[in-house]
Design an enzyme around this catalytic site. Structure first.
Site, PDB file in Angstrom:
ATOM      1  N   HIS A  35       0.820  -1.210   0.000  1.00 51.70           N
ATOM      2  CA  HIS A  35       0.000   0.000   0.000  1.00 51.70           C
ATOM      3  C   HIS A  35       0.859   1.268   0.000  1.00 51.70           C
ATOM      4  O   HIS A  35       0.400   2.336   0.413  1.00 51.70           O
ATOM      5  CB  HIS A  35      -0.984   0.002   1.169  1.00 51.70           C
ATOM      6  CG  HIS A  35      -2.057  -1.046   1.031  1.00 51.70           C
ATOM      7  ND1 HIS A  35      -3.196  -0.838   0.301  1.00 51.70           N
ATOM      8  CD2 HIS A  35      -2.133  -2.322   1.497  1.00 51.70           C
ATOM      9  CE1 HIS A  35      -3.943  -1.930   0.336  1.00 51.70           C
ATOM     10  NE2 HIS A  35      -3.317  -2.853   1.046  1.00 51.70           N
ATOM     11  N   THR A  36       2.083   1.132  -0.482  1.00 54.96           N
ATOM     12  CA  THR A  36       2.946   2.300  -0.676  1.00 54.96           C
ATOM     13  C   THR A  36       2.998   2.715  -2.141  1.00 54.96           C
ATOM     14  O   THR A  36       3.339   3.860  -2.438  1.00 54.96           O
ATOM     15  CB  THR A  36       4.380   2.002  -0.202  1.00 54.96           C
ATOM     16  OG1 THR A  36       4.835   0.806  -0.834  1.00 54.96           O
ATOM     17  CG2 THR A  36       4.435   1.824   1.305  1.00 54.96           C
ATOM     18  N   SER A  68      -8.164 -19.472 -23.735  1.00 49.93           N
ATOM     19  CA  SER A  68      -7.293 -19.832 -22.617  1.00 49.93           C
ATOM     20  C   SER A  68      -7.536 -21.269 -22.200  1.00 49.93           C
ATOM     21  O   SER A  68      -8.664 -21.765 -22.266  1.00 49.93           O
ATOM     22  CB  SER A  68      -7.566 -18.896 -21.427  1.00 49.93           C
ATOM     23  OG  SER A  68      -6.939 -19.358 -20.257  1.00 49.93           O
ATOM     24  N   LEU A 130      -0.921 -12.614  -6.567  1.00 46.84           N
ATOM     25  CA  LEU A 130       0.341 -12.857  -7.263  1.00 46.84           C
ATOM     26  C   LEU A 130       0.349 -12.229  -8.651  1.00 46.84           C
ATOM     27  O   LEU A 130       1.220 -12.485  -9.454  1.00 46.84           O
ATOM     28  CB  LEU A 130       0.636 -14.357  -7.350  1.00 46.84           C
ATOM     29  CG  LEU A 130       0.722 -15.094  -6.014  1.00 46.84           C
ATOM     30  CD1 LEU A 130       1.134 -16.547  -6.230  1.00 46.84           C
ATOM     31  CD2 LEU A 130       1.701 -14.410  -5.070  1.00 46.84           C
ATOM     32  N   SER A 131      -0.669 -11.429  -8.922  1.00 46.66           N
ATOM     33  CA  SER A 131      -0.705 -10.563 -10.096  1.00 46.66           C
ATOM     34  C   SER A 131      -0.856 -11.298 -11.414  1.00 46.66           C
ATOM     35  O   SER A 131      -0.106 -11.074 -12.364  1.00 46.66           O
ATOM     36  CB  SER A 131       0.546  -9.679 -10.130  1.00 46.66           C
ATOM     37  OG  SER A 131       0.285  -8.488 -10.813  1.00 46.66           O
ATOM     38  N   ASP A 177       2.922  -3.925  -9.947  1.00 51.42           N
ATOM     39  CA  ASP A 177       2.719  -5.263 -10.504  1.00 51.42           C
ATOM     40  C   ASP A 177       3.292  -5.368 -11.912  1.00 51.42           C
ATOM     41  O   ASP A 177       4.059  -6.281 -12.226  1.00 51.42           O
ATOM     42  CB  ASP A 177       1.228  -5.610 -10.534  1.00 51.42           C
ATOM     43  CG  ASP A 177       0.635  -5.752  -9.148  1.00 51.42           C
ATOM     44  OD1 ASP A 177       1.404  -5.699  -8.165  1.00 51.42           O
ATOM     45  OD2 ASP A 177      -0.593  -5.895  -9.043  1.00 51.42           O
TER      46      ASP A 177
END
Length: 400
Positions: A35-36, A68, A130-131, A177
């Site tokens: 959260h920075t 996919s 984990l993006s 990310d």
């Protein structure tokens, strides 16, 4: 699944295999600095060896087809039909990237985006922090720009992918990310200042230790609403601080000495706690860089623990599930550091665990966590990998 197997899957989906190229973009974990990023602060993420693969072949009719191995949704759209549709689900991410690529190219050069067939395959657990979205964005951006014959610098693809998520998908994320996914290097974390994009690589010499990611398997119902709430609280804090320090544009502009001088202007205790977390978390990231450069993993682990405690007590984004994993992990001999990673309210923790203690870590944490919460966690043993790239035939997929 290696590149050859991915091409076979492509052939099963599209009926041909000629002219197919394969690309990869990793997932990422953030060791410290939560959260920075949207506060213009410091973060310390790393790319993983798990991620998203894409098999891609050019068309010449202006049509893009997306499918996919992980999701049932298949999509076909014209290059002129790139609009967000909720029913398109995950395919909105590659559509958004394609839209940004076309804008980036400009009216004349955009004509080189002639169409493509794309098959995605991923082994990042979805929705656990984990993006996976940034992984899809970067593998799409790299693949489609290469097929169009553009050599776009990776840093530009990173910015482009963030714009796609912000402007097309509508998620107001920071750049961490996409940056970690695009710019990662094997065995190294990224020390990044999110507003200036100043960065450097920091070796993580974790010999004898494993990176263990623990999924709470808690649905993150509150994540989006609380995320927006925290952003608003931080913005309110900045506006109050500007009254005595007009040059401040974001909380990342402040250090601890600054905070001690200005904290009196924030009378609201909630906003004060939010601001204090961001400023102290920035300091922890800078300290983490120094101890990693000194190869002091024990002190690095202590900083991870302090990060979680701040996220729990000051920023209040952990919750019972993440806190229970944190508490149980902290009791394990051989676990020298553990903290939540991602937005919070569910998702994952990341821990540094001695190799010989990993089995006990998994068994004991799982037993105690399930007894206390009724949920069954999942564990992933990860390595630090490289950023987005075109695959070679010999490269193999990493398994969680």
């Amino acid at each position: 699944m290696d590149a050859t197997e991915l091409r076979k899957k492509f052939a099963e989906s599209y009926g041909y295999e000629e002219g197919v190229r394969t690309f990869f973009a990793p997932g990422r974990v953030n060791f410290i600095g939560e959260h920075t990023d949207y506060n213009g602060g410091y973060v310390l993420p790393a790319a993983l060896t798990v991620g998203t693969w894409a098999a891609v072949s050019t068309r010449d009719d202006g049509v893009y087809r997306f499918c996919s191995t992980n999701f049932g949704t298949r999509l076909e759209c014209s290059v002129h039909e790139l609009v967000y549709k909720k029913e398109d689900d995950w395919a909105n991410y590659p559509k958004g990237v394609l839209s940004e690529l076309i804008q980036f190219a400009g009216p004349d050069k955009s004509k080189r985006y002639l169409g493509a067939d794309i098959l995605y395959h991923g082994n990042i657990p979805n929705g656990v922090g984990l993006s996976s979205s940034a992984s899809i964005e970067l593998v799409t951006g790299l693949a489609l720009s290469e097929l169009a014959g553009f050599d776009i610098p990776m840093i530009e693809l990173v910015k482009l992918a963030q714009r796609a998520e912000n402007n097309f998908v509508g998620v107001n994320c920071g750049i961490m990310d996409q940056f970690a996914v695009g710019m990662g290097k094997e065995g190294q974390a990224l020390a990044l200042k999110c507003d200036t994009l100043a960065y450097r690589y920091i070796p993580v010499k974790s010999y004898g230790y494993k990176i263990v990611i623990t999924n709470t398997n808690k649905r993150r119902e509150l994540a989006d609403s609380k995320y927006n709430e925290r952003r608003s609280e931080c913005e309110q804090g900045v506006e109050l601080i500007k009254k005595v320090m007009p040059h401040v544009q974001a909380l990342g502009d402040l250090d601890l000495e600054d905070w001690e001088r200005v904290r009196h202007v924030i009378k609201d205790h909630v906003i004060s706690r939010r601001v204090e977390h961001v400023i102290t978390e920035n300091e922890r990231v800078l300290a983490a860089v120094k101890v990693l450069e000194a190869n002091n993993l024990t002190e690095f682990g202590a900083l991870m623990i302090a990060s979680h405690e701040s996220l729990r007590d000051l920023y209040e984004v952990t919750g019972i599930e993440l806190d229970t994993i944190f508490e149980e992990a902290s009791k394990i001999d051989g676990c020298i550091g553990t903290c939540m990673t991602g937005a919070g309210f569910g998702g994952c923790t990341v821990s540094l665990v001695k190799e010989e203690a990993v089995a006990d870590f998994k068994e004991t944490v799982a037993e105690n966590y399930t007894r206390k919460t009724g949920l069954v966690p999942a564990f992933y043993i990860c390595e630090i990998g490289g950023g987005a790239k075109e695959m070679q035939e010999v490269e193999k997929q990493s398994q969680l």
